[in-house]
Design an enzyme around this catalytic site. Structure first.
Site, mmCIF file in Angstrom:
data_model
loop_
_atom_site.group_PDB
_atom_site.id
_atom_site.type_symbol
_atom_site.label_atom_id
_atom_site.label_comp_id
_atom_site.label_asym_id
_atom_site.label_seq_id
_atom_site.Cartn_x
_atom_site.Cartn_y
_atom_site.Cartn_z
ATOM 1 N N ASN A 6 -26.197 -62.917 13.717
ATOM 2 C CA ASN A 6 -27.019 -62.669 12.531
ATOM 3 C C ASN A 6 -26.136 -61.917 11.525
ATOM 4 O O ASN A 6 -24.958 -61.658 11.773
ATOM 5 C CB ASN A 6 -28.328 -61.937 12.888
ATOM 6 C CG ASN A 6 -28.115 -60.509 13.378
ATOM 7 O OD1 ASN A 6 -27.052 -59.914 13.178
ATOM 8 N ND2 ASN A 6 -29.120 -59.959 14.019
ATOM 9 N N GLY A 65 -31.998 -64.099 8.502
ATOM 10 C CA GLY A 65 -33.406 -63.723 8.508
ATOM 11 C C GLY A 65 -34.210 -64.635 7.584
ATOM 12 O O GLY A 65 -34.038 -65.861 7.603
ATOM 13 N N THR A 114 -38.949 -60.763 16.646
ATOM 14 C CA THR A 114 -38.212 -60.685 17.910
ATOM 15 C C THR A 114 -37.845 -62.096 18.371
ATOM 16 O O THR A 114 -38.702 -62.979 18.408
ATOM 17 C CB THR A 114 -39.079 -60.024 19.011
ATOM 18 O OG1 THR A 114 -39.593 -58.802 18.520
ATOM 19 C CG2 THR A 114 -38.266 -59.770 20.268
ATOM 20 N N ALA A 162 -36.201 -64.406 16.959
ATOM 21 C CA ALA A 162 -36.059 -65.475 15.953
ATOM 22 C C ALA A 162 -34.687 -66.131 16.098
ATOM 23 O O ALA A 162 -34.562 -67.364 16.102
ATOM 24 C CB ALA A 162 -36.233 -64.917 14.549
ATOM 25 N N GLY A 163 -33.660 -65.289 16.231
ATOM 26 C CA GLY A 163 -32.303 -65.824 16.345
ATOM 27 C C GLY A 163 -32.095 -66.618 17.626
ATOM 28 O O GLY A 163 -31.382 -67.624 17.635
ATOM 29 N N ASP A 164 -32.705 -66.185 18.728
ATOM 30 C CA ASP A 164 -32.573 -66.917 19.993
ATOM 31 C C ASP A 164 -33.280 -68.274 19.911
ATOM 32 O O ASP A 164 -32.775 -69.274 20.423
ATOM 33 C CB ASP A 164 -33.152 -66.101 21.151
ATOM 34 C CG ASP A 164 -32.352 -64.828 21.394
ATOM 35 O OD1 ASP A 164 -31.130 -64.844 21.136
ATOM 36 O OD2 ASP A 164 -32.949 -63.834 21.831
ATOM 37 N N SER A 174 -41.788 -69.395 15.503
ATOM 38 C CA SER A 174 -41.763 -68.260 16.446
ATOM 39 C C SER A 174 -42.088 -66.929 15.767
ATOM 40 O O SER A 174 -42.697 -66.063 16.387
ATOM 41 C CB SER A 174 -40.412 -68.174 17.167
ATOM 42 O OG SER A 174 -39.442 -67.561 16.350
ATOM 43 N N GLY A 215 -44.027 -61.579 20.262
ATOM 44 C CA GLY A 215 -43.257 -61.678 21.499
ATOM 45 C C GLY A 215 -41.967 -62.448 21.360
ATOM 46 O O GLY A 215 -41.563 -62.847 20.267
HETATM 47 P P1 ADP Z 1 -32.015 -62.410 14.725
HETATM 48 O O1 ADP Z 1 -33.372 -62.596 15.323
HETATM 49 O O2 ADP Z 1 -30.914 -62.751 15.679
HETATM 50 O O3 ADP Z 1 -31.820 -61.096 14.026
HETATM 51 P P2 ADP Z 1 -32.436 -63.652 12.098
HETATM 52 O O4 ADP Z 1 -33.348 -62.528 11.754
HETATM 53 O O5 ADP Z 1 -31.282 -63.897 11.195
HETATM 54 O O6 ADP Z 1 -31.888 -63.554 13.585
HETATM 55 O O7 ADP Z 1 -33.351 -64.974 12.154
HETATM 56 C C1 ADP Z 1 -32.887 -66.195 12.691
HETATM 57 C C2 ADP Z 1 -33.529 -67.343 11.946
HETATM 58 O O8 ADP Z 1 -34.963 -67.250 12.102
HETATM 59 C C3 ADP Z 1 -33.300 -67.355 10.446
HETATM 60 O O9 ADP Z 1 -32.110 -68.071 10.128
HETATM 61 C C4 ADP Z 1 -34.540 -68.072 9.920
HETATM 62 O O10 ADP Z 1 -34.383 -69.482 9.989
HETATM 63 C C5 ADP Z 1 -35.616 -67.644 10.922
HETATM 64 N N1 ADP Z 1 -36.377 -66.485 10.406
HETATM 65 C C6 ADP Z 1 -36.165 -65.165 10.646
HETATM 66 N N2 ADP Z 1 -37.034 -64.390 9.974
HETATM 67 C C7 ADP Z 1 -37.830 -65.242 9.273
HETATM 68 C C8 ADP Z 1 -38.939 -65.087 8.372
HETATM 69 N N3 ADP Z 1 -39.405 -63.872 8.026
HETATM 70 N N4 ADP Z 1 -39.508 -66.202 7.868
HETATM 71 C C9 ADP Z 1 -39.064 -67.434 8.198
HETATM 72 N N5 ADP Z 1 -38.025 -67.658 9.041
HETATM 73 C C10 ADP Z 1 -37.418 -66.584 9.568
#
Ligand code: ADP
Length: 283
Positions: free
Chosen positions: A171, A203, A230, A232-234, A264, A269
Site C-alpha cells: 500500500n 486506498g 481491514t 482491503a489490500g489482501d 469488502s 471484518g
Molecule cells: P491496505 O488494506 O493494504 O492498506 P489499501 O487501503 O490501499 O490497502 O486498499 C486496497 C484497495 O482496496 C484499493 O486499491 C482500493 O481498490 C480498495 N479500497 C480501499 N479503500 C477503499 C474505499 N474507501 N473505497 C473503495 N475502495 C477502497
C-alpha cells in the site's frame, strides 16, 4: 485471529475510550489472501502454522470452510498469531500483530514442495520470520512459480528476498517505507528498480501498476461508503492474482481487484468481508 474493537475515535496514547462493539474474526494477511483468492475462484493451498489453542482450531476451520486446502497448515504448541485491531468511526484501522505460531515458520517442509509445483502463483506476506519468507520465495522461483509479495507489515527487505520476487504489492505507506518516496509514481519507479512488476494500492484513490519499461496503469477505486477497510489490500491482491492467472490484462485484473476490494470495505471484518466470485462478477 483478529480481535477487533470498533470505536468512534481510536484512543491516543494513555487515553481510554468507550467502544461500540467487539468482534473476533479469522484474519492474518496470508490467510486473508488465501481466502480472497479462493472466493475469487482459484484453487488455493495454504502453507503456514497455527497454535494448538482454540484460535488455531477456528482458524483452520475458517480456511477449510472457504474451500482452502490446508495440508500445508501445521499446528504448533502454544498460541496462534493474533492481530489486535482498532477500527474508528471513519472505517480506518490501526493494528498490532503478535506472531505466535507464525514465528515458527522458518522454512518450507519437504511436504510443502509438491504443493508449490505447477501453481500459477505463490503469494507471500511478512507475518512470518524473514528466513521463512526468503526460503519460500526461493522455492517458488526454483519451481518456476511467479512470486507475489505483499511487504506488510513494513520491514526492511533483504536483497535475497527481492531477487526471487516477480510482483510486489505494497500500500502507499509500505511503498513509502521501502522507497522513501511519498509520491506514488516516483515510489512505483523506485520499486521497479528492485523487482520487475509492482502495484501500489492507494486506498480510496485506487491503485497504480507498472512493469519495467512500460507506462504505468492507474485504476480508480470504486466509489462506495467504507465501513471497515481491514483486509482491503489482501482482497485486492488475492483477486488480482486470480484474474492474471486467468489470463486477463493488467488493467482488467486491476479493475476486477478494485471491484472485489470495494465489496469488502462495505462489510465488517477480514475474511468475513470478502466477496464471492459471483458477487464480483455481478458488481
Ligand atoms: P491496505 O488494506 O493494504 O492498506 P489499501 O487501503 O490501499 O490497502 O486498499 C486496497 C484497495 O482496496 C484499493 O486499491 C482500493 O481498490 C480498495 N479500497 C480501499 N479503500 C477503499 C474505499 N474507501 N473505497 C473503495 N475502495 C477502497
Amino acid at each position: 485471529m483478529d480481535l477487533v474493537a470498533y470505536a468512534d475515535v481510536a484512543p491516543a496514547s494513555g487515553e481510554t475510550v468507550q467502544g461500540r462493539e467487539f468482534r473476533q474474526i479469522p484474519g492474518g494477511k496470508g490467510a486473508n489472501q488465501a481466502v480472497a483468492a479462493a472466493m475469487a475462484g482459484a484453487d488455493v493451498t495454504f502453507i503456514g502454522a497455527v497454535g494448538d489453542d482454540a484460535f488455531g482450531t477456528q482458524l483452520r476451520s475458517n480456511l477449510v470452510d472457504t474451500g482452502v486446502e490446508v495440508s500445508g497448515l501445521r499446528m504448533e504448541p502454544g498460541a496462534s498469531g493474533v492481530a489486535h485491531i482498532v477500527v474508528d468511526g471513519h472505517g480506518s484501522n490501526s493494528i498490532i500483530v503478535i506472531p505466535g505460531a507464525n514465528g515458527t515458520v522458518t522454512g518450507l517442509e519437504e511436504d510443502d514442495l509438491p504443493l508449490l509445483r505447477g501453481s500459477a502463483a505463490l503469494l507471500l506476506q511478512l507475518e512470518l520470520p524473514m528466513e521463512g519468507v526468503v526460503a519460500a520465495a526461493r522455492a517458488g522461483r526454483a519451481a518456476g512459480v511467479p512470486t507475489v509479495l505483499t511487504p506488510a507489515p513494513a520491514r526492511p527487505l533483504p536483497g535475497e528476498l527481492l531477487d526471487s520476487v516477480d510482483l510486489i504489492v505494497p500500500n502507499q505507506h509500505e511503498a513509502a517505507a521501502i522507497t522513501g518516496e511519498d509520491d506514488p509514481e516516483r515510489a512505483l519507479a523506485a520499486l521497479l528498480e528492485l523487482v520487475p512488476e509492482a502495484i501500489i494500492t492507494l486506498g480510496a484513490d485506487g491503485s497504480i501498476h507498472g512493469r519495467r519499461g512500460e507506462e504505468p496503469t492507474r485504476v480508480a477505486a470504486v466509489q462506495v461508503t467504507a465501513v471497515d477497510t481491514t483486509a482491503a489490500g489482501d482482497t485486492f491482491c488475492g483477486a488480482f492474482v486470480v484474474a492474471r492467472a486467468e489470463g486477463r490484462s493488467p488493467r482488467a485484473a486491476l479493475e476486477f481487484a478494485a471491484t472485489a476490494a470495494a465489496l469488502s470495505v462495505q462489510r465488517h471484518g477480514a475474511s468475513s468481508s470478502m466477496p464471492t466470485r459471483a458477487e464480483i462478477d455481478a458488481a
